[in-house]
Motif scaffolding. Structure first.
Motif, PDB file in Angstrom:
ATOM      1  N   LEU A 120      -1.552  -7.454 -33.569  1.00 25.00           N
ATOM      2  CA  LEU A 120      -0.306  -6.816 -33.176  1.00 25.00           C
ATOM      3  C   LEU A 120       0.197  -6.036 -34.387  1.00 25.00           C
ATOM      4  O   LEU A 120       0.353  -6.586 -35.467  1.00 25.00           O
ATOM      5  CB  LEU A 120       0.720  -7.873 -32.745  1.00 25.00           C
ATOM      6  CG  LEU A 120       2.035  -7.326 -32.212  1.00 25.00           C
ATOM      7  CD1 LEU A 120       1.852  -6.684 -30.850  1.00 25.00           C
ATOM      8  CD2 LEU A 120       3.077  -8.432 -32.122  1.00 25.00           C
ATOM      9  N   ASN A 121       0.441  -4.738 -34.169  1.00 28.36           N
ATOM     10  CA  ASN A 121       0.918  -3.849 -35.237  1.00 28.36           C
ATOM     11  C   ASN A 121       0.144  -4.012 -36.544  1.00 28.36           C
ATOM     12  O   ASN A 121       0.725  -4.157 -37.611  1.00 28.36           O
ATOM     13  CB  ASN A 121       2.405  -4.105 -35.534  1.00 28.36           C
ATOM     14  CG  ASN A 121       3.239  -4.024 -34.272  1.00 28.36           C
ATOM     15  OD1 ASN A 121       2.849  -3.336 -33.311  1.00 28.36           O
ATOM     16  ND2 ASN A 121       4.353  -4.717 -34.266  1.00 28.36           N
ATOM     17  N   GLY A 122      -1.156  -4.045 -36.455  1.00 30.13           N
ATOM     18  CA  GLY A 122      -1.963  -4.127 -37.672  1.00 30.13           C
ATOM     19  C   GLY A 122      -2.052  -5.512 -38.287  1.00 30.13           C
ATOM     20  O   GLY A 122      -2.727  -5.704 -39.279  1.00 30.13           O
ATOM     21  N   HIS A 123      -1.354  -6.486 -37.680  1.00 28.56           N
ATOM     22  CA  HIS A 123      -1.490  -7.843 -38.188  1.00 28.56           C
ATOM     23  C   HIS A 123      -2.583  -8.540 -37.411  1.00 28.56           C
ATOM     24  O   HIS A 123      -2.770  -8.303 -36.233  1.00 28.56           O
ATOM     25  CB  HIS A 123      -0.181  -8.622 -38.043  1.00 28.56           C
ATOM     26  CG  HIS A 123       0.960  -7.974 -38.748  1.00 28.56           C
ATOM     27  ND1 HIS A 123       0.956  -7.794 -40.104  1.00 28.56           N
ATOM     28  CD2 HIS A 123       2.116  -7.446 -38.289  1.00 28.56           C
ATOM     29  CE1 HIS A 123       2.073  -7.186 -40.453  1.00 28.56           C
ATOM     30  NE2 HIS A 123       2.794  -6.952 -39.362  1.00 28.56           N
ATOM     31  N   ARG A 124      -3.260  -9.444 -38.094  1.00 26.05           N
ATOM     32  CA  ARG A 124      -4.363 -10.140 -37.460  1.00 26.05           C
ATOM     33  C   ARG A 124      -4.044 -11.627 -37.412  1.00 26.05           C
ATOM     34  O   ARG A 124      -3.755 -12.243 -38.428  1.00 26.05           O
ATOM     35  CB  ARG A 124      -5.605  -9.912 -38.334  1.00 26.05           C
ATOM     36  CG  ARG A 124      -6.900 -10.343 -37.763  1.00 26.05           C
ATOM     37  CD  ARG A 124      -7.941 -10.146 -38.857  1.00 26.05           C
ATOM     38  NE  ARG A 124      -8.809 -11.310 -38.888  1.00 26.05           N
ATOM     39  CZ  ARG A 124     -10.013 -11.326 -38.334  1.00 26.05           C
ATOM     40  NH1 ARG A 124     -10.478 -10.249 -37.754  1.00 26.05           N
ATOM     41  NH2 ARG A 124     -10.744 -12.409 -38.377  1.00 26.05           N
ATOM     42  N   PHE A 125      -4.042 -12.153 -36.189  1.00 22.97           N
ATOM     43  CA  PHE A 125      -3.733 -13.572 -36.045  1.00 22.97           C
ATOM     44  C   PHE A 125      -4.959 -14.317 -35.535  1.00 22.97           C
ATOM     45  O   PHE A 125      -5.548 -13.927 -34.536  1.00 22.97           O
ATOM     46  CB  PHE A 125      -2.572 -13.783 -35.072  1.00 22.97           C
ATOM     47  CG  PHE A 125      -1.309 -13.100 -35.518  1.00 22.97           C
ATOM     48  CD1 PHE A 125      -0.498 -13.690 -36.466  1.00 22.97           C
ATOM     49  CD2 PHE A 125      -0.957 -11.866 -34.996  1.00 22.97           C
ATOM     50  CE1 PHE A 125       0.666 -13.063 -36.882  1.00 22.97           C
ATOM     51  CE2 PHE A 125       0.199 -11.228 -35.409  1.00 22.97           C
ATOM     52  CZ  PHE A 125       1.011 -11.825 -36.366  1.00 22.97           C
ATOM     53  N   GLU A 158      -2.312 -11.741 -42.328  1.00 24.89           N
ATOM     54  CA  GLU A 158      -3.296 -12.520 -41.607  1.00 24.89           C
ATOM     55  C   GLU A 158      -2.813 -13.959 -41.589  1.00 24.89           C
ATOM     56  O   GLU A 158      -2.388 -14.486 -42.608  1.00 24.89           O
ATOM     57  CB  GLU A 158      -4.647 -12.435 -42.320  1.00 24.89           C
ATOM     58  CG  GLU A 158      -5.796 -12.354 -41.330  1.00 24.89           C
ATOM     59  CD  GLU A 158      -7.140 -12.314 -42.023  1.00 24.89           C
ATOM     60  OE1 GLU A 158      -7.355 -11.384 -42.810  1.00 24.89           O
ATOM     61  OE2 GLU A 158      -7.943 -13.202 -41.745  1.00 24.89           O
ATOM     62  N   ALA A 159      -2.826 -14.586 -40.401  1.00 24.01           N
ATOM     63  CA  ALA A 159      -2.311 -15.952 -40.350  1.00 24.01           C
ATOM     64  C   ALA A 159      -2.993 -16.732 -39.256  1.00 24.01           C
ATOM     65  O   ALA A 159      -3.564 -16.165 -38.333  1.00 24.01           O
ATOM     66  CB  ALA A 159      -0.806 -15.934 -40.114  1.00 24.01           C
ATOM     67  N   MET A 160      -2.937 -18.053 -39.393  1.00 25.55           N
ATOM     68  CA  MET A 160      -3.518 -18.893 -38.360  1.00 25.55           C
ATOM     69  C   MET A 160      -2.408 -19.453 -37.481  1.00 25.55           C
ATOM     70  O   MET A 160      -1.400 -19.952 -37.967  1.00 25.55           O
ATOM     71  CB  MET A 160      -4.296 -20.046 -38.985  1.00 25.55           C
ATOM     72  CG  MET A 160      -5.209 -20.698 -37.977  1.00 25.55           C
ATOM     73  SD  MET A 160      -5.723 -22.350 -38.403  1.00 25.55           S
ATOM     74  CE  MET A 160      -6.316 -22.200 -40.041  1.00 25.55           C
ATOM     75  N   ILE A 161      -2.600 -19.325 -36.183  1.00 24.16           N
ATOM     76  CA  ILE A 161      -1.628 -19.853 -35.232  1.00 24.16           C
ATOM     77  C   ILE A 161      -2.332 -20.898 -34.382  1.00 24.16           C
ATOM     78  O   ILE A 161      -3.422 -20.651 -33.876  1.00 24.16           O
ATOM     79  CB  ILE A 161      -1.089 -18.735 -34.319  1.00 24.16           C
ATOM     80  CG1 ILE A 161      -0.357 -17.672 -35.137  1.00 24.16           C
ATOM     81  CG2 ILE A 161      -0.185 -19.307 -33.232  1.00 24.16           C
ATOM     82  CD1 ILE A 161       0.172 -16.519 -34.318  1.00 24.16           C
ATOM     83  N   ALA A 162      -1.725 -22.068 -34.242  1.00 23.26           N
ATOM     84  CA  ALA A 162      -2.307 -23.089 -33.371  1.00 23.26           C
ATOM     85  C   ALA A 162      -1.528 -23.125 -32.070  1.00 23.26           C
ATOM     86  O   ALA A 162      -0.304 -23.079 -32.078  1.00 23.26           O
ATOM     87  CB  ALA A 162      -2.255 -24.450 -34.053  1.00 23.26           C
TER      88      ALA A 162
END
Lengths: 70, 737
Positions: free
Chosen positions: B46-51, B2-6
């Protein structure tokens, strides 16, 4: 400068917020600009530089010194 | 993971399109805490990752000059997103990289989306994205946000940046010998004492000091005044030296070198052009006509009229649906609830109040849809370009015109969407002045009041009067804007410097998202506050009820009337329901009964708090020629201007008056000794300028960011209106009218 005239920026004499805005948009010494046209009331003016169009008021354009091509 | 993208980038680089394409409907819009800059967030999987994707406001730079830039900067520093996806417009690379460079200098983990690569290609621009990536030291992924092409590659590249923890190096650009030496000295001091290094990278801090960044300097003074002073003295030394040697200042030189750096990068085989770079493209050809000296204004007039027509004509049908729905709800309550206070509160307070707010929803949706088309296509920037010369005189901006027109610049708009339309204005002072003056326009709810008065007193010059009213409201609004800009919102005009983006066909999805998010914000915020206020206003106009002895008087009148009736007529009245045809005798009695009801309603209204308030104000309002009845109507008009006509009806013992059909009221006013044309004129002026209705006030508060401005618009506008109408009345009286 007249419409359709081109030139190279020699200096920007504006300081503060206006100076920063002008420079942020790529109006720095050495940049080539062309006057693309003017608004119906002759102000603001539209410039073409680096492939995009920028508009600014005549009073703001006064801070830009340009060496005009012949 | 899980990550934050700006998401960050220049305005018009396709940032929002990419954001919409990544998050779809899984997004929500709010404001950044404490300011009115929109904050959009959404989720991408995407592929089970959460952004968690945050769309930063579009900026050209990261200075502290505009709210958007400060917000973007603070977000990056405080929230530390895992990666910044910097969207750059491939057809406009040189200028777009200016912002990129600042992200890299900040030490942000950056990943570049080289967007609109197709457009660049068609313009004869070829970009070697691998070379660019190598030279800048960050991944570069070509994308086409419109079709969503490249977005998965982009996220994969972003993930690589995310996983490469700590592996990034800060870019150190040379700014020439003088500045570099200064920066090195400052950096050494900053490192030594740990000056704000917990939040900011040291080199970046030194650079910001050199650029005279107000925000950082203020912070520095608070944290460690001594070090701050040392740094400032170094900057001054360098500045003085530069002034003497090259007649320039650090900020300017830093910008020159940044652009110089970008040009040197681009020259190393990154970009190649075929054909003239500044040749005219389709967009410029369109502009030859659209902003032409003669055709331009005509086309603009047509487009603005079109928007107006679209908003107010086509929304009529859905507006009628919502009205019908609330009407039906009122009817249901009326039928199934026992008579009493609770029932009238639910009908007049809750249903009418909330219905009044939600009734605007279709209108607002249509307007935002129309504006979104103009905005996304790039036409709005042309409107600002063409009209700026006129609006600047009054301390406003070319883009202000939209808000004025929607508010009723062409009679019959609405201030609520008008206030919200000021969002398209990027200059804070001009925006505030615009949103405080748009309520002076003649909205659709003021028109019935004007129509009533004009019909009663100026019947022979109806069209001319209505036209004059429109002109006066424009003049008033512009002059007040000028007044505000030279007093409470003083300050130099924000630089106009604006990009004319190339025309683009808006995507339907983008338009829908744009429209819906703004409409939803309106429903959410306006709906809650307004419920409260409409209940309070209902209470003001209802309590205290008539004392028992007075109700008894009206009851006795009814009894007396009934006592004179024959049994037939009495029976007929008892049995009658709405719509039943009555015999002539019964009809006469029925009318008399209605008259008693109306007289009772008038007495009750006068007895209520609002009524007492209106009566109390009479000493003051006499100066403007207005009596207590008008005062109460104006108090009610604060709820919604439609209420003015209805309340006047009650105050003149007419019972309910339909604002759309006010002939009877108009006749009464024309015959009343209290009224003459001058009184009507004074009231017209007052209604035009006094406090906006509370839905507008709530919107003003939201858009201006504080209750202060909402309060200001109520108090200031009312004082202004009163002064003007007293002036009209007194001058008119002296002139013998």
């Amino acid at each position: 400068m007249r419409s359709k005239q081109s030139g190279t920026i020699a200096a920007i004499t504006a300081a503060g917020e206006l100076g920063r805005r002008i420079r942020d948009m790529g109006l720095v010494p050495g940049t080539r600009i062309t006057v693309q046209g003017r608004a119906p009331l002759y102000d603001p003016v539209a410039l073409r530089l680096m492939g995009f169009t920028l508009t600014l008021r005549n009073s703001e354009a006064d801070y830009i010194d340009v060496e005009v091509d012949d | 993971m899980e990550a934050m993208i700006a998401l960050a980038g220049n305005p018009n680089c396709g940032k929002t399109t990419l954001f919409n394409s990544l998050t779809g409907a899984r997004q929500h819009v709010g404001n950044y805490p404490g300011v009115t800059v929109e904050k959009k967030e959404g989720i991408y999987r995407l592929n089970g990752h959460r952004f968690n994707i945050v769309d930063l406001p579009g900026t050209y730079s990261l200075t502290a000059y505009s709210l958007e830039e400060v917000v973007a900067r603070d977000f990056l520093i405080n929230e530390k997103p895992g990666v910044v996806i910097n969207i750059v417009d491939a057809s406009n690379l040189e200028r777009n990289l200016y912002l990129t460079l600042q992200f890299i200098e900040m030490g942000m983990p950056v990943c570049i989306a080289l967007n609109m690569i197709d457009m660049a290609y068609s313009r004869g621009i070829k970009i070697d994205h691998e070379a660019l990536s190598r030279l800048l030291g960050v991944p570069v992924v070509p994308t086409m946000a419109r079709s969503g092409q490249g977005k998965e590659d982009l996220i994969r590249a972003a993930r690589q940046v995310l996983e490469k923890e700590g592996g990034r190096t800060e870019l150190k650009i040379s700014y020439g010998p003088d500045i570099d030496v200064g920066l090195d000295r400052m950096e050494a001091i900053i490192r030594e004492v740990g000056f704000m290094t917990d939040t900011y990278p040291s080199r970046w801090l030194a650079l910001k000091y050199m650029e005279s960044d107000e925000q950082i300097r203020c912070l520095g003074k608070q944290r460690d005044a001594q070090t701050a002073e040392k740094l400032e003295s170094i900057v001054e030394e360098v500045a003085n030296h530069l002034q003497l040697t090259v007649d320039s200042f650090p900020e300017a030189i830093i910008a020159d070198y940044r652009y110089g750096y970008i040009r040197s990068v681009l020259k190393q085989g990154v970009i190649s052009y075929s054909g003239d770079r500044n040749r005219l493209f389709v967009s410029d050809k369109i502009d030859k006509v659209v902003v032409n000296r003669f055709a331009g204004p005509l086309i603009m007039l047509a487009v603005l009229l079109g928007l107006y027509h679209f908003t107010f004509t086509y929304s009529e049908i859905p507006v009628a649906w919502t009205e019908a729905m609330f009407g039906w709800m009122g009817e249901m309550v009326d039928r199934y609830m026992p008579d009493g206070l609770l029932k009238s509160m639910i009908i007049s307070g809750v249903i009418d109040g909330v219905g009044g707010v939600l009734g605007f929803v279709p209108l607002i949706m249509f307007m935002f849809f129309g504006i979104a088309i103009l905005e996304d296509s790039g036409y709005l920037a042309r409107v600002a370009f063409m009209l700026d010369r006129v609006f600047r005189i009054f301390g406003l901006h070319g883009s202000s015109v939209m808000a004025f027109i929607v508010s009723g610049g062409i009679a019959g708009g609405c201030a609520v969407p008008g206030v919200m339309a000021t969002r398209t204005l990027k200059s804070p002072r001009e925006r505030l002045a615009t949103l405080l003056t748009v309520p002076f326009m003649n909205c659709g709810a003021k028109l019935p009041v004007f129509a009533l008065l004009v019909a009663a007193f100026f019947a022979e010059k109806e069209a001319l009067m209505m036209f004059a009213i429109t002109i006066v409201s424009w003049i008033g609004a512009l002059l007040v804007a000028k007044l505000l800009r030279t007093t409470v919102i003083r300050g130099a005009s924000t630089p106009f410097v604006m990009e004319l983006p190339p025309y683009r066909l808006p995507t339907f999805k983008g338009l829908l998202i744009h429209t819906w998010e703004r409409t939803w914000q309106y429903i959410k915020k306006a709906g809650t506050v307004i419920l409260g206020i409409s209940i309070i206003l209902f209470a003001l106009m209802t309590f205290p009820g008539l004392p028992a002895d007075q109700t008894a008087v009206f009851e006795a009148q009814r009894e007396d009337l009934r006592a004179t009736l024959s049994d037939d007529v009495d029976g007929e009245l008892e049995a009658a329901e709405d719509g039943t045809d009555l015999s002539a005798a019964a009809r006469a009695v029925h009318l008399q009964l209605l008259q008693i009801d109306a007289a009772e309603a008038e007495a009750a209204l006068r007895h209520s708090i609002a009524g007492r308030f209106g009566t109390g104000l009479e000493t003051l309002s006499r100066w403007a020629g207005l009596d207590w009845r008008t005062n109460i109507a104006l108090v009610g008009g604060f709820a919604a201007k439609e209420v003015i006509v209805a309340t006047l009806g009650t105050a003149y013992s007419l019972g309910e008056v339909d604002p759309e059909d006010s002939r009877s009221l108009s006749e009464i006013l024309a015959r009343s000794p209290q009224w003459r044309p001058l009184t009507a004129l004074s009231l017209i002026v007052f209604v035009m300028f006094y406090a906006p209705c509370f839905v507008s006030v709530v919107c003003i508060v939201r858009e201006a960011g504080s209750w202060k401005w909402g309060l200001f618009s109520m108090v200031f506008n009312t004082i202004l209106a009163f002064t003007l109408s007293v002036a009209v009345f007194q001058v008119g009286r002296l002139a013998g009218f």
